[in-house]
Design a protein around this motif. Structure first.
Motif, short mmCIF file in Angstrom:
data_model
loop_
_atom_site.label_atom_id
_atom_site.label_comp_id
_atom_site.label_asym_id
_atom_site.label_seq_id
_atom_site.Cartn_x
_atom_site.Cartn_y
_atom_site.Cartn_z
N SER A 170 -2.04 29.18 2.93
CA SER A 170 -2.53 29.01 4.31
C SER A 170 -3.61 27.96 4.44
CB SER A 170 -3.07 30.35 4.83
OG SER A 170 -4.21 30.73 4.06
N GLY A 171 -4.22 27.58 3.32
CA GLY A 171 -5.29 26.59 3.37
C GLY A 171 -6.66 27.21 3.21
N ARG A 172 -6.77 28.52 3.39
CA ARG A 172 -8.04 29.20 3.16
C ARG A 172 -8.27 29.37 1.67
NH1 ARG A 172 -8.57 34.60 6.58
NH2 ARG A 172 -10.32 34.79 5.12
N GLU A 173 -9.44 28.98 1.21
CA GLU A 173 -9.72 29.02 -0.22
C GLU A 173 -9.94 30.44 -0.72
OE1 GLU A 173 -12.93 27.16 -3.43
OE2 GLU A 173 -12.73 26.33 -1.41
N THR A 174 -10.58 31.27 0.09
CA THR A 174 -10.90 32.64 -0.31
C THR A 174 -10.25 33.64 0.64
OG1 THR A 174 -13.04 31.92 -1.20
CG2 THR A 174 -12.77 34.26 -0.79
N LEU A 175 -9.61 34.65 0.07
CA LEU A 175 -8.97 35.71 0.85
C LEU A 175 -9.49 37.08 0.41
CD1 LEU A 175 -5.21 34.55 0.74
CD2 LEU A 175 -6.84 34.21 2.61
N ARG A 176 -9.70 37.94 1.39
CA ARG A 176 -10.06 39.32 1.07
C ARG A 176 -8.78 40.08 0.70
NH1 ARG A 176 -12.58 41.24 6.46
NH2 ARG A 176 -10.67 40.17 7.10
N LEU A 177 -8.95 41.26 0.10
CA LEU A 177 -7.80 42.07 -0.27
C LEU A 177 -6.96 42.39 0.96
CD1 LEU A 177 -6.32 43.64 -2.52
CD2 LEU A 177 -7.76 45.62 -1.95
N GLU A 178 -7.64 42.65 2.08
CA GLU A 178 -6.92 42.97 3.31
C GLU A 178 -6.08 41.77 3.79
OE1 GLU A 178 -10.09 43.50 2.74
OE2 GLU A 178 -10.13 45.71 2.64
N ASP A 179 -6.61 40.56 3.61
CA ASP A 179 -5.88 39.36 4.00
C ASP A 179 -4.60 39.22 3.18
OD1 ASP A 179 -7.92 38.61 5.80
OD2 ASP A 179 -9.02 37.60 4.19
N ILE A 180 -4.72 39.44 1.87
CA ILE A 180 -3.56 39.32 1.00
C ILE A 180 -2.53 40.39 1.34
CG2 ILE A 180 -2.77 39.35 -1.40
CD1 ILE A 180 -5.55 38.41 -2.22
N THR A 181 -3.01 41.60 1.60
CA THR A 181 -2.10 42.70 1.96
C THR A 181 -1.33 42.37 3.24
OG1 THR A 181 -3.57 44.32 0.93
CG2 THR A 181 -1.97 45.15 2.52
N ASP A 182 -2.04 41.85 4.24
CA ASP A 182 -1.38 41.50 5.51
C ASP A 182 -0.34 40.40 5.31
OD1 ASP A 182 -2.91 43.36 6.80
OD2 ASP A 182 -4.40 41.91 7.54
N ARG A 183 -0.65 39.40 4.49
CA ARG A 183 0.24 38.25 4.34
C ARG A 183 1.44 38.55 3.45
NH1 ARG A 183 -3.58 32.96 4.65
NH2 ARG A 183 -5.07 33.83 6.12
#
Length: 254
Positions: A13-26
């Motif tokens: 997505s271009g975001r360098e850092t993702l939270r666990l919730e972000d990864i789960t959603d994607r």
């Protein structure tokens, strides 16, 4: 494998850092599965985890650098061969990695053995014309940052040597990016000329020619610049180079 690939793909997505919730959603994976796999990927250095979240790790970035180098080699291949034929000299392709130049390619046919350089080697950037061409093409503050990096031997670059390098970079900029080392100044009698391959965000590589004895700079310099521009055009065939600064076909050789 599919689940781990999905987690790594989440960073597209271009975001360098993702939270666990972000990864789960994607990824659409259950949170517990995402957490377990993310921990494994972190242990294997595919990911890095800190208080801000997850980001791509050392192994992922290493593969990305390898891919970039292969792309640059492919883009430069024809230009390097034609430059060798046109000049009769040994031609090199190098990239800046930290404060060293990493040689990606060497074209010279039967003459290659006359120049003691090897593909894959890394040399202090200030000791090579490719390195000087690359450093001179950086913003002054970026070049200064590179010069302040510890050398591979973990020693600090002497102040006197650093001043001499800054003077070298000034001369390279005065030549519109052309770096020159004459055989009369080299113990092995090797003359070298290099020019940077410029992308939309700065130098991505450098191309040089080397031969024992003298080089006819007024003839060779435009050929080296042309090879550099040709490589950049091939590398950025989508037109992203439009309007970017690139060296002219003529260098000031004085």
């Amino acid at each position: 494998m599919e689940r781990m690939s999905a987690i790594l793909d989440a960073f597209d997505s271009g975001r360098e850092t993702l939270r666990l919730e972000d990864i789960t959603d994607r990824t659409g994976l259950p949170r517990s599965t995402t957490f377990r796999l993310a921990c494994q990927l972190t242990e294997l250095q595919w990911l890095i985890h800190d208080e801000q979240g997850y980001r791509l790790g050392a192994r992922t970035r290493r593969l990305a650098r390898i891919t970039d180098c292969e792309d640059i080699r492919a883009a430069a291949s024809a230009a390097l061969s034609d430059l060798h034929v046109a000049t009769g000299a040994v031609v090199h392709l190098g990239v800046l990695e930290g404060n060293t130049v990493h040689y990606l390619d060497k074209v010279g046919g039967a003459l290659a053995a006359t120049i003691p350089s090897k593909v894959g080697t890394r040399i202090d950037a200030t000791q090579t014309v490719c390195g000087l061409a690359l450093l001179a093409s950086l913003a002054p503050e970026d070049a200064d940052r590179v010069l302040r990096m510890p050398l591979r031997s973990s020693t600090v670059r002497p102040i006197a040597r650093r001043r001499a390098v800054l003077a070298d970079l000034y001369r390279v900029r005065q030549r519109n990016g052309l770096a020159v080392s004459l055989g009369t100044a080299c113990e092995m009698g090797i003359s070298t000329v290099a020019a940077p391959v410029l992308g939309p965000d700065g130098p991505i590589a450098a191309i040089s020619v080397a031969t024992r004895g003298e080089l006819e700079l007024r003839r060779v310099a435009p050929l080296v610049f042309t090879a550099a521009r040709r490589t950049a055009a091939e590398m950025f065939a989508d037109g992203s180079l439009s309007g970017s600064n690139s060296p002219g076909s003529r260098a000031r050789l004085a």
